[in-house]
Design a protein around this motif. Structure first.
Motif, short mmCIF file in Angstrom:
data_model
loop_
_atom_site.label_atom_id
_atom_site.label_comp_id
_atom_site.label_asym_id
_atom_site.label_seq_id
_atom_site.Cartn_x
_atom_site.Cartn_y
_atom_site.Cartn_z
N ALA A 9 8.95 -0.38 -1.38
CA ALA A 9 7.56 -0.08 -1.04
C ALA A 9 6.70 -1.34 -1.12
O ALA A 9 5.82 -1.56 -0.28
N ALA A 38 10.58 3.06 5.33
CA ALA A 38 9.90 4.21 4.73
C ALA A 38 10.90 5.30 4.35
O ALA A 38 10.79 5.90 3.27
N THR A 39 11.87 5.59 5.23
CA THR A 39 12.87 6.61 4.90
C THR A 39 13.82 6.10 3.82
O THR A 39 14.30 6.88 2.99
N LYS A 49 5.21 1.78 8.81
CA LYS A 49 5.16 2.91 7.88
C LYS A 49 5.70 4.21 8.50
O LYS A 49 5.46 5.29 7.96
N SER A 50 6.41 4.10 9.62
CA SER A 50 6.94 5.30 10.27
C SER A 50 7.91 6.02 9.36
O SER A 50 8.89 5.44 8.88
N TYR A 51 7.66 7.28 9.14
CA TYR A 51 8.52 8.10 8.29
C TYR A 51 8.73 9.48 8.92
O TYR A 51 9.87 9.90 9.14
N MET A 78 7.25 -3.40 1.94
CA MET A 78 6.49 -2.87 3.07
C MET A 78 5.02 -3.24 2.97
O MET A 78 4.38 -3.61 3.96
N MET A 131 12.93 4.14 1.35
CA MET A 131 12.18 4.29 0.11
C MET A 131 12.22 5.73 -0.38
O MET A 131 12.46 6.00 -1.56
N TYR A 132 11.99 6.69 0.52
CA TYR A 132 12.01 8.09 0.12
C TYR A 132 13.39 8.51 -0.38
O TYR A 132 13.51 9.22 -1.39
#
Length: 304
Positions: free
Chosen positions: A280, A260-261, A239-241, A283, A263-264
């Motif tokens: 997501a 995570a990046t 989950k590192s963002y 993940m 997804m954003y």
């Protein structure tokens, strides 16, 4: 006691008993309701959105596995997965190696144990945003290590990993290991201090040296600490963002993208809400595949 006073005392006693029984539930219920709505509710909503044709705005018309097909046909998603494997593998290995070595060092009860423990536990108090920003300055070719070494008299020295698409992901690993190795050290130090001293003395009497004692006797005894550390580190890696955003912002280009990046970016920059929801969910499935077996083994061990 007069009847009115007796009735008042009974009411007071009844209220006290009610509060004694239900006050914990009353205090916890708002937090539970908020968690139910804003955590689990949005998880269910995200899973549903991943099966729709959502784009800029949510759409609630089901479209089957369309978004998952689009996700797995996107080259950028494969870059994010490749980076995740590289980052998580090196991150977990680096944190475990450094954390175990530091824990063994501190287990010798050296004089400066307090100083070393404070130094290596300090990064845990920082957020990944602060860590990423600090290491962005340190690794910047015009400000950090490269400029410092060149000013020492080595003008040909180059350390431009931060702007190299093939090496930038390793800068994320360096910052992540610096941040989290102290946490592993604390876990293993607690485990080492829980080992009975009689076992160590018996090993010394049998002629086992320090390396053999730790490698074949002490570390196998605290085997559960290995599993707990790996689970926590894997969860952090997946989950590192904020670390990536602060250090490289996913660049150069999208060379340091993680799920995570990714997804954003697809949710808020490319207006592909359905694809972002599908990533997501992937993940979530990965994290559940790691955590559920661990929880099952813990519950099973507790019952035994």
């Amino acid at each position: 006691m007069p009847p009115p006073a007796r009735a008042k005392s009974a009411r007071t006693l009844g209220i006290d008993r009610f509060l004694e029984r239900w006050l914990p539930q009353i205090v916890v219920s708002p937090l539970f309701a908020a968690s139910l709505i804003f955590v689990y509710g949005f998880i269910v909503w995200t899973v549903y959105i991943s099966f729709t044709r959502s784009g800029v705005l949510p759409s609630y018309n089901l479209a089957g596995l369309l978004q998952y097909e689009r996700l797995w046909s996107t080259p950028r998603w494969y870059v994010a997965l490749q980076n995740l494997f590289v980052f998580s593998g090196l991150f977990i290995a680096g944190c475990m190696a450094i954390g175990i070595l530091l824990a063994i060092l501190l287990d010798q009860r050296i004089r400066i144990e307090g100083v070393i423990r404070t130094i290596y536990l300090y990064p845990m108090a920082l957020s990944f945003i602060v860590t990423g920003t600090a290491w962005k300055w340190i690794l910047n070719p015009t400000l950090g290590i490269e400029k410092f070494v060149q000013e020492l008299g080595f003008p040909g020295f180059s350390f431009d990993w931060l702007i190299d698409p093939h090496m930038a992901i390793y800068t994320v690993v360096i910052a992540g290991v610096w941040q989290s190795s102290g946490y592993v050290m604390a876990l293993f130090l607690a485990g080492l201090r829980s080992v009975d001293d009689e076992i160590i003395r018996a090993a010394a009497i049998d002629g086992a040296g320090p390396v053999r004692t730790y490698a074949t006797i002490i570390l196998p005894i605290i085997r559960p600490v290995f599993l707990s550390s790996i689970i926590v580190l894997a969860h952090i890696a997946i989950k590192s963002y904020d670390l990536v955003v602060a250090l490289t912002n996913g660049g150069p280009g999208y060379a340091t993208d993680l799920p995570a990046t990714f997804m954003y970016s697809f949710a808020f920059q490319r207006s592909e809400l359905g694809v972002a929801a599908a990533s997501a969910v992937m993940m979530l499935v990965t994290i559940m595949a790691i955590i559920v077996p661990y929880l099952y083994s813990e519950l099973r061990g507790g019952r035994k």
